[in-house]
Design an enzyme around this catalytic site. Structure first.
Site, short mmCIF file in Angstrom:
data_model
loop_
_atom_site.label_atom_id
_atom_site.label_comp_id
_atom_site.label_asym_id
_atom_site.label_seq_id
_atom_site.Cartn_x
_atom_site.Cartn_y
_atom_site.Cartn_z
N GLU A 132 -56.86 -11.02 46.18
CA GLU A 132 -58.07 -10.56 46.84
C GLU A 132 -58.86 -11.73 47.45
OE1 GLU A 132 -60.34 -8.08 44.22
OE2 GLU A 132 -61.97 -7.85 45.65
N LYS B 123 -66.74 -1.56 48.97
CA LYS B 123 -67.97 -1.54 48.16
C LYS B 123 -69.03 -0.88 49.03
CE LYS B 123 -67.13 -5.69 45.43
NZ LYS B 123 -67.28 -7.17 45.48
O1 NPG Z 1 -67.03 -5.02 36.96
O2 NPG Z 1 -68.47 -4.48 38.48
C1 NPG Z 1 -67.66 -5.25 37.99
C2 NPG Z 1 -67.41 -6.57 38.65
C3 NPG Z 1 -66.28 -6.54 39.60
O3 NPG Z 1 -65.37 -8.68 40.02
C4 NPG Z 1 -66.21 -7.85 40.30
N1 NPG Z 1 -67.13 -8.07 41.21
O4 NPG Z 1 -66.35 -10.43 43.69
O5 NPG Z 1 -65.88 -8.38 43.46
C5 NPG Z 1 -66.47 -9.37 43.11
C6 NPG Z 1 -67.32 -9.32 41.86
C7 NPG Z 1 -68.81 -9.46 42.06
C8 NPG Z 1 -69.65 -9.28 41.01
C9 NPG Z 1 -69.35 -9.73 43.27
C10 NPG Z 1 -71.01 -9.38 41.15
C11 NPG Z 1 -70.71 -9.85 43.41
C12 NPG Z 1 -71.51 -9.67 42.35
#
Ligand code: NPG
Length: 368
Positions: free
Chosen positions: A213, A262
């Site tokens: 990713e 998202k």
């Molecule tokens: O469990 O909600 C969850 C987190 C999933 O890894 C996750 N989110 O880069 O996708 C990402 C990351 C993230 C978390 C991005 C917090 C931004 C803020």
């Protein structure tokens, strides 16, 4: 319908664990929560902007400003026929998608509640439960990472995603893959690599990852397309996809074979639905990402993930992983990697106002 008032809260909830990514560390979930009121109903939207501009340019502060000054005046005290009408009114505001999504998702909840249908069904969702995986932050050691994976595999999560950064990547993935030869495994770089360090990503090819990713800079689709030609593992894009146009460009260029959707990053459910249409036509599988959301954001995610094109496990793991006490009831919990899609009107969960009051730092009301 007429939106009579809006209440914007700044909420802070302690997280049960430290979440480390290549762009920083989160220990407390700080976010804006929007409530729109109409005819005795409340529609809820959670803004996923974080305190700092590290995952995205938006922050709690910038989103608060945009909402107060430019976005809430487009709905408060006004008649509005559909969430799409808000998107049209807000189209001349550039960017600021997370702020826009807070309003759009709250309107979606409100309209679904007024119609007496679940948000999942209102969006066209067909699933009664969704498959969920888990996203694990970077641990200080490979042994710690393997233990963390073991715990979550035993809880039944359908896919394990490891956060990676250059230097510890190959060692961590190798250790996890050796311990768990058969699990669905992915990695998330959060844009920490360049074409110059891409040999580290190619070194991940033997580990049978479902996808890598967001390896490269979020603004560089061409570099992702170039990288894709030298990798066996599919690329999944997250930060790079801010709109349906981005999705179309990425697919056309061959920059990705999987997309993480998202709702906040793309500006709301309307744009998520347009991405769903483009990806489905192109045969590109989708999954719903997460931003450490509390209950309202989590319920919004579950609704969109019930659409047919969301075919890979998402990041919406159980609320109890993150919080001692969530702001909604019932809390959204996965059993054996399956999260039920709520069937009640709108987001299908109730906000617990007593809990919410305890975690609210400030609150502003908007009336005409
Ligand atoms: O469990 O909600 C969850 C987190 C999933 O890894 C996750 N989110 O880069 O996708 C990402 C990351 C993230 C978390 C991005 C917090 C931004 C803020």
């Amino acid at each position: 319908m007429r939106v009579e008032a809006a209440i914007l809260r700044h909420v802070e909830m302690p997280l049960k664990f430290r979440f480390r990514t290549s762009f920083g560390e989160t220990t407390t979930k700080s976010f804006l929560l929007l409530e729109l009121l109409s005819s005795g109903l409340s529609g809820w939207g959670e803004c996923v902007a974080e305190e700092g501009p590290f995952y995205s340019p938006e922050t709690v502060g910038t989103a608060g400003h945009l909402l107060e000054r430019f976005l809430l005046p487009l709905v408060v005290g006004r008649e509005i026929a559909s969430p799409g009408e808000f998107e049209a009114r807000a189209a001349r505001v550039r960017g600021n998608r997370m702020a826009k999504a807070a309003v759009e998702t709250a309107l979606r909840d409100l309209f679904a509640k007024a119609a007496g249908v679940s948000l999942a069904r209102a969006l066209g969702g067909t699933r009664t439960s969704i498959e969920v995986g888990v996203s694990l932050g970077i641990s200080p050691t490979a042994v710690g990472m393997v233990e963390n994976v073991r715990k979550h595999v035993s809880e039944g999560y359908r896919r394990i995603k490891l956060k990676i950064e250059p230097g510890t990547d190959v060692e961590r993935v190798k250790a996890v893959r050796e311990a768990f030869p058969d699990i669905a495994l992915t990695v998330d770089a959060n844009a920490a690599y360049t074409l110059e360090t891409a040999h580290l990503l190619r070194a991940l090819d033997p580990f049978g990852l479902d996808y890598i990713e967001q390896p490269l800079h979020h603004e560089d689709l061409v570099a992702h397309a170039e990288l894709a030609r030298t990798l066996r593992t599919p690329i999944c894009l997250d930060e790079s996809i801010r709109s349906a146009d981005d999705a179309r460009a990425a697919i056309t260029l061959g920059a990705c074979r999987v997309i993480n959707v998202k709702i906040g990053r793309v500006g709301g459910h309307g744009e998520a639905l347009r991405i769903h249409e483009i990806a489905t036509k192109a045969g590109v599988p989708l999954w719903c990402g997460g931003m450490l959301e509390a209950g309202v954001g989590r319920a919004q995610n579950v609704a969109v993930a019930s659409l047919p094109g969301f075919v890979k496990p998402g990041d919406t793991s159980s609320s109890s992983r993150y919080f001692e006490e969530d702001i909604v009831t019932p809390p959204l919990e996965a059993t054996n990697g399956l999260m039920p899609v709520p069937t009640g009107p709108g987001i299908g969960v109730e906000v617990r106002r007593d809990v919410l009051d305890k975690v609210t730092l400030s609150r502003k009301e908007f009336h005409l």
